[in-house]
Design a protein around this motif. Structure first.
Motif, PDB file in Angstrom:
ATOM      1  N   PRO A  84       2.510   4.487  -1.257  1.00  0.00           N
ATOM      2  CA  PRO A  84       2.072   5.404  -2.319  1.00  0.00           C
ATOM      3  C   PRO A  84       2.968   5.398  -3.559  1.00  0.00           C
ATOM      4  O   PRO A  84       2.462   5.421  -4.677  1.00  0.00           O
ATOM      5  CB  PRO A  84       2.092   6.778  -1.648  1.00  0.00           C
ATOM      6  CG  PRO A  84       2.005   6.501  -0.199  1.00  0.00           C
ATOM      7  CD  PRO A  84       2.646   5.165   0.019  1.00  0.00           C
TER       8      PRO A  84
ATOM      9  N   ASN B 166       0.813  -1.221   0.000  1.00  0.00           N
ATOM     10  CA  ASN B 166       0.000   0.000   0.000  1.00  0.00           C
ATOM     11  C   ASN B 166       0.845   1.269   0.000  1.00  0.00           C
ATOM     12  O   ASN B 166       0.341   2.356   0.264  1.00  0.00           O
ATOM     13  CB  ASN B 166      -0.953  -0.001   1.203  1.00  0.00           C
ATOM     14  CG  ASN B 166      -2.004  -1.076   1.067  1.00  0.00           C
ATOM     15  OD1 ASN B 166      -2.639  -1.211   0.032  1.00  0.00           O
ATOM     16  ND2 ASN B 166      -2.156  -1.884   2.102  1.00  0.00           N
TER      17      ASN B 166
ATOM     18  N   PRO C 244       2.320   6.102  10.327  1.00  0.00           N
ATOM     19  CA  PRO C 244       1.632   6.350   9.060  1.00  0.00           C
ATOM     20  C   PRO C 244       1.515   7.851   8.784  1.00  0.00           C
ATOM     21  O   PRO C 244       1.295   8.649   9.692  1.00  0.00           O
ATOM     22  CB  PRO C 244       0.252   5.730   9.259  1.00  0.00           C
ATOM     23  CG  PRO C 244       0.229   5.131  10.614  1.00  0.00           C
ATOM     24  CD  PRO C 244       1.510   5.437  11.300  1.00  0.00           C
ATOM     25  N   ARG C 245       1.705   8.193   7.531  1.00  0.00           N
ATOM     26  CA  ARG C 245       1.565   9.589   7.135  1.00  0.00           C
ATOM     27  C   ARG C 245       0.079   9.928   7.046  1.00  0.00           C
ATOM     28  O   ARG C 245      -0.760   9.070   6.796  1.00  0.00           O
ATOM     29  CB  ARG C 245       2.220   9.816   5.787  1.00  0.00           C
ATOM     30  CG  ARG C 245       3.729   9.666   5.873  1.00  0.00           C
ATOM     31  CD  ARG C 245       4.397   9.717   4.540  1.00  0.00           C
ATOM     32  NE  ARG C 245       4.121  10.949   3.832  1.00  0.00           N
ATOM     33  CZ  ARG C 245       4.405  11.136   2.559  1.00  0.00           C
ATOM     34  NH1 ARG C 245       4.965  10.188   1.860  1.00  0.00           N
ATOM     35  NH2 ARG C 245       4.135  12.279   1.972  1.00  0.00           N
ATOM     36  N   ALA C 246      -0.209  11.182   7.226  1.00  0.00           N
ATOM     37  CA  ALA C 246      -1.599  11.621   7.127  1.00  0.00           C
ATOM     38  C   ALA C 246      -2.084  11.444   5.694  1.00  0.00           C
ATOM     39  O   ALA C 246      -1.333  11.662   4.740  1.00  0.00           O
ATOM     40  CB  ALA C 246      -1.712  13.090   7.540  1.00  0.00           C
ATOM     41  N   ASP C 247      -3.341  11.033   5.545  1.00  0.00           N
ATOM     42  CA  ASP C 247      -3.916  10.829   4.215  1.00  0.00           C
ATOM     43  C   ASP C 247      -3.801  12.082   3.358  1.00  0.00           C
ATOM     44  O   ASP C 247      -3.494  12.008   2.170  1.00  0.00           O
ATOM     45  CB  ASP C 247      -5.390  10.418   4.324  1.00  0.00           C
ATOM     46  CG  ASP C 247      -5.555   9.016   4.880  1.00  0.00           C
ATOM     47  OD1 ASP C 247      -4.561   8.261   4.904  1.00  0.00           O
ATOM     48  OD2 ASP C 247      -6.685   8.677   5.279  1.00  0.00           O
ATOM     49  N   ARG C 248      -4.019  13.211   3.955  1.00  0.00           N
ATOM     50  CA  ARG C 248      -3.950  14.478   3.210  1.00  0.00           C
ATOM     51  C   ARG C 248      -2.544  14.694   2.638  1.00  0.00           C
ATOM     52  O   ARG C 248      -2.391  15.086   1.486  1.00  0.00           O
ATOM     53  CB  ARG C 248      -4.327  15.638   4.126  1.00  0.00           C
ATOM     54  CG  ARG C 248      -4.155  16.990   3.485  1.00  0.00           C
ATOM     55  CD  ARG C 248      -5.464  17.662   3.279  1.00  0.00           C
ATOM     56  NE  ARG C 248      -5.252  18.926   2.610  1.00  0.00           N
ATOM     57  CZ  ARG C 248      -5.999  19.333   1.639  1.00  0.00           C
ATOM     58  NH1 ARG C 248      -7.018  18.608   1.255  1.00  0.00           N
ATOM     59  NH2 ARG C 248      -5.788  20.483   1.067  1.00  0.00           N
TER      60      ARG C 248
ATOM     61  N   LEU D  53      -0.312  12.409   1.857  1.00  0.00           N
ATOM     62  CA  LEU D  53      -0.104  11.455   0.779  1.00  0.00           C
ATOM     63  C   LEU D  53      -0.828  11.888  -0.488  1.00  0.00           C
ATOM     64  O   LEU D  53      -0.264  11.822  -1.587  1.00  0.00           O
ATOM     65  CB  LEU D  53      -0.584  10.065   1.202  1.00  0.00           C
ATOM     66  CG  LEU D  53       0.181   9.413   2.339  1.00  0.00           C
ATOM     67  CD1 LEU D  53      -0.517   8.131   2.774  1.00  0.00           C
ATOM     68  CD2 LEU D  53       1.597   9.133   1.916  1.00  0.00           C
ATOM     69  N   LEU D  54      -2.061  12.325  -0.343  1.00  0.00           N
ATOM     70  CA  LEU D  54      -2.821  12.762  -1.511  1.00  0.00           C
ATOM     71  C   LEU D  54      -2.194  13.984  -2.169  1.00  0.00           C
ATOM     72  O   LEU D  54      -2.094  14.061  -3.395  1.00  0.00           O
ATOM     73  CB  LEU D  54      -4.277  13.060  -1.123  1.00  0.00           C
ATOM     74  CG  LEU D  54      -5.122  11.843  -0.765  1.00  0.00           C
ATOM     75  CD1 LEU D  54      -6.471  12.277  -0.210  1.00  0.00           C
ATOM     76  CD2 LEU D  54      -5.297  10.949  -1.974  1.00  0.00           C
TER      77      LEU D  54
END
Length: 190
Positions: free
Chosen positions: A71, A69, A169-173, A175-176
């Motif tokens: 990125p 998973n 874990p990196r923040a979803d924001r 990564l996006l």
């Protein structure tokens, strides 16, 4: 025949390096690309990878349980799949079954690290090769000649995977935003 080898994490990198060194022995027309082995010093790594993703005839995505998973791995797999109307990228799985694949990688036909499945992957790659294609007997004989070398490397990676890096874990924001920026850069350079 340009083959892009994608990796993320230590075990995946070890597998990618083994493939990078092994593939041209089996199919001499293959020109493997692996970021740590193929980018010349001083070159812009992002531009080089972007260009190689565009130029690749096929991609091998080295997938492990700990990186499926990630990125960057998913970005490269997506870029390879998007290149043509037909997906020309295959996950190569280490330490897992194809049914363990999650997310977008689970939508493609994965390859296990056994001799018969590797032959099918090589047949796919060889079939895309223009000009210097091996016939079935030549390909089987070449795999037979070189298989022990790769099998030895695979066993070494399985038994001595090295330290597993555990990160928050990196923040979803975050990564996006990174993926959007990378996609914009790749589109601008096209």
């Amino acid at each position: 025949m340009d083959v892009f080898i994608s990796w993320s994490g230590q075990r995946s990198q070890q597998l990618a390096k083994a493939l990078h060194d092994w593939l041209p022995n089996v199919i001499q027309a293959i020109r493997p690309y692996m970021s740590t082995e193929s980018i010349r010093k001083g070159a812009s790594w992002f531009e080089d990878i972007g260009q190689r993703l565009q130029d690749a005839d096929f991609g091998i995505i080295c997938v492990t349980p700990e990186n499926q998973n990630e990125p960057w791995l998913l970005y490269e797999a997506g870029a390879l799949a998007k290149k043509s109307g037909e997906n020309r990228a295959a996950p190569l799985i280490l330490g897992m079954k194809d049914t363990d694949l999650a997310g977008p990688l689970s939508l493609t036909q994965a390859t296990s690290l056994d001799k018969d499945d590797m032959l099918r992957l090589l047949q796919t790659i060889n079939g895309l090769s223009e000009g210097r294609r091996l016939n079935d007997e030549q390909l089987s004989a070449s795999l037979e000649r070189w298989w022990a070398d790769l099998a030895s490397e695979i066993e070494s990676i399985k038994h001595h995977p090295g330290p597993v890096k555990v990160e928050e874990p990196r923040a979803d924001r975050d990564l996006l935003e990174e993926l959007v920026e990378l996609t914009r850069r790749l589109n601008r350079s096209a």
